[in-house]
Motif scaffolding. Sequence first.
Motif, PDB file in Angstrom:
ATOM      1  N   CYS A 182      32.974 -23.701 -24.999  1.00 22.27           N
ATOM      2  CA  CYS A 182      31.651 -23.791 -24.364  1.00 22.27           C
ATOM      3  C   CYS A 182      30.664 -22.817 -24.993  1.00 22.27           C
ATOM      4  N   VAL A 183      31.119 -21.627 -25.336  1.00 23.89           N
ATOM      5  CA  VAL A 183      30.248 -20.652 -25.975  1.00 23.89           C
ATOM      6  C   VAL A 183      29.781 -21.158 -27.335  1.00 23.89           C
ATOM      7  N   MET A 184      30.681 -21.745 -28.114  1.00 20.15           N
ATOM      8  CA  MET A 184      30.306 -22.275 -29.422  1.00 20.15           C
ATOM      9  C   MET A 184      29.287 -23.403 -29.274  1.00 20.15           C
ATOM     10  N   ALA A 185      29.485 -24.276 -28.292  1.00 18.51           N
ATOM     11  CA  ALA A 185      28.527 -25.359 -28.055  1.00 18.51           C
ATOM     12  C   ALA A 185      27.165 -24.803 -27.642  1.00 18.51           C
ATOM     13  N   ALA A 186      27.186 -23.776 -26.791  1.00 24.16           N
ATOM     14  CA  ALA A 186      25.927 -23.164 -26.362  1.00 24.16           C
ATOM     15  C   ALA A 186      25.210 -22.485 -27.527  1.00 24.16           C
ATOM     16  N   LEU A 187      25.966 -21.785 -28.373  1.00 30.30           N
ATOM     17  CA  LEU A 187      25.356 -21.112 -29.519  1.00 30.30           C
ATOM     18  C   LEU A 187      24.774 -22.118 -30.506  1.00 30.30           C
ATOM     19  N   TYR A 188      25.461 -23.245 -30.709  1.00 29.15           N
ATOM     20  CA  TYR A 188      24.931 -24.277 -31.606  1.00 29.15           C
ATOM     21  C   TYR A 188      23.585 -24.797 -31.089  1.00 29.15           C
ATOM     22  N   SER A 189      23.530 -25.126 -29.807  1.00 30.24           N
ATOM     23  CA  SER A 189      22.276 -25.614 -29.235  1.00 30.24           C
ATOM     24  C   SER A 189      21.200 -24.537 -29.270  1.00 30.24           C
ATOM     25  N   PHE A 190      21.605 -23.281 -29.102  1.00 29.14           N
ATOM     26  CA  PHE A 190      20.627 -22.193 -29.118  1.00 29.14           C
ATOM     27  C   PHE A 190      20.022 -22.027 -30.512  1.00 29.14           C
ATOM     28  N   VAL A 191      20.861 -22.143 -31.536  1.00 25.82           N
ATOM     29  CA  VAL A 191      20.356 -22.055 -32.915  1.00 25.82           C
ATOM     30  C   VAL A 191      19.396 -23.214 -33.195  1.00 25.82           C
ATOM     31  N   GLN A 192      19.772 -24.416 -32.758  1.00 24.33           N
ATOM     32  CA  GLN A 192      18.891 -25.559 -32.919  1.00 24.33           C
ATOM     33  C   GLN A 192      17.569 -25.343 -32.187  1.00 24.33           C
ATOM     34  N   LEU A 193      17.646 -24.738 -31.036  1.00 32.05           N
ATOM     35  CA  LEU A 193      16.447 -24.450 -30.251  1.00 32.05           C
ATOM     36  C   LEU A 193      15.520 -23.491 -30.994  1.00 32.05           C
ATOM     37  N   MET A 218      16.467 -31.592 -25.112  1.00 35.74           N
ATOM     38  CA  MET A 218      17.894 -31.883 -25.087  1.00 35.74           C
ATOM     39  C   MET A 218      18.711 -30.630 -25.375  1.00 35.74           C
ATOM     40  N   HIS A 219      18.298 -29.854 -26.378  1.00 34.13           N
ATOM     41  CA  HIS A 219      19.049 -28.648 -26.728  1.00 34.13           C
ATOM     42  C   HIS A 219      18.924 -27.583 -25.641  1.00 34.13           C
ATOM     43  N   VAL A 264       5.616 -29.110 -25.882  1.00 34.69           N
ATOM     44  CA  VAL A 264       4.895 -28.307 -26.877  1.00 34.69           C
ATOM     45  C   VAL A 264       5.548 -28.402 -28.248  1.00 34.69           C
ATOM     46  N   ALA A 265       6.893 -28.361 -28.291  1.00 34.30           N
ATOM     47  CA  ALA A 265       7.603 -28.355 -29.569  1.00 34.30           C
ATOM     48  C   ALA A 265       7.971 -29.785 -29.991  1.00 34.30           C
ATOM     49  N   VAL A 284      15.409 -22.933 -34.273  1.00 30.27           N
ATOM     50  CA  VAL A 284      14.881 -23.578 -35.487  1.00 30.27           C
ATOM     51  C   VAL A 284      13.745 -24.532 -35.140  1.00 30.27           C
ATOM     52  N   ARG A 285      13.914 -25.323 -34.093  1.00 30.51           N
ATOM     53  CA  ARG A 285      12.915 -26.339 -33.761  1.00 30.51           C
ATOM     54  C   ARG A 285      11.676 -25.745 -33.091  1.00 30.51           C
ATOM     55  N   CYS A 286      11.818 -24.583 -32.453  1.00 26.93           N
ATOM     56  CA  CYS A 286      10.671 -23.959 -31.784  1.00 26.93           C
ATOM     57  C   CYS A 286       9.939 -22.960 -32.669  1.00 26.93           C
ATOM     58  N   SER A 287      10.557 -22.575 -33.778  1.00 25.01           N
ATOM     59  CA  SER A 287       9.941 -21.545 -34.621  1.00 25.01           C
ATOM     60  C   SER A 287       8.577 -21.974 -35.141  1.00 25.01           C
TER      61      SER A 287
END
Length: 306
Positions: free
Chosen positions: A50-61, A166-167, A159-160, A63-66
Amino acid sequence: GAAMCMPLVSRIFFKGASIPSWLGITGFTAVSGVALYSGPKKIDLLNRVCVMAALYSFVQLIVRCSGSLQPTLLARANWEVANKCLPIMVVAFTFHNIIPSLVGYLGSPRTVVKAIFLGSFIPFALYIIWQAIILGTLPEALVGSLKSGTDVVRAVGGVASSKVSMHVTIFSFFAIVTSLLGIGMGCVDFVKDALPDSISSKKRVGGLVALVLTILPPLGISILAPGAFYAALEFSGTFRLILFGIIPVLMVYKGRKSGELPWLPGGVVPLLFVMAIASSVIGMELWTKIDVKQLASKFAVLLAMK
């Protein structure tokens, strides 16, 4: 957690049909109960996934919001309402009830200390980044109108990009699951220790009884009074500071005096510092929740009547 996973479950298994909230809550609780009953090793493995899945979505978040991040928005501040965040912050970083379970699983108090330090620092860093994304992406007028986590997800997605929503949902869901697994394991062990020896001595029966006693009360409350949890957060910070701030200081002080904690460094100064911080935050919370001026005026009237 149930509110976040119900749309996905509805899309996959029910062709988009709406699912009653009580059914989603019950199903989420049942799955969580099976995970908690599986034991510390399997909980640890599931928690890592679950932590790995959360970290993956967080990284995607990130990147897409930057691209939508505006540094000028990060310069704004409103310290007058900062004290309203204290109860949530206290709840987010108090997990002392899991420490006995960690000691039994990891086997060494020193290892537990390292786990607590890293387990506190990583979420703290993620919280800071998450706050930067929210405050640096959304305009001030929109931030003031947000009332729930769902509103935040929709606002950031608007906004983004649509995939950001989804992420955010995936990250929030797995963040709740990882928290539930850790806190739930500690609560089950705590309840099991309080059971009579005739029940707790039987591993399977004692574990099942402790699990049922742990998950049934919150299940009933979440179905019958869904808004009670948010109301409880307003007051849980104060109780958690007493339980996880002041009492541990007294326990460490007594343990050092009796020679039971010779390996724990620091002296008296850190204990006084923690006690002062906990007492200060409790005072600030009570000040915001209690109309001190009104109480003072009523007290003055009573004195005048005497």
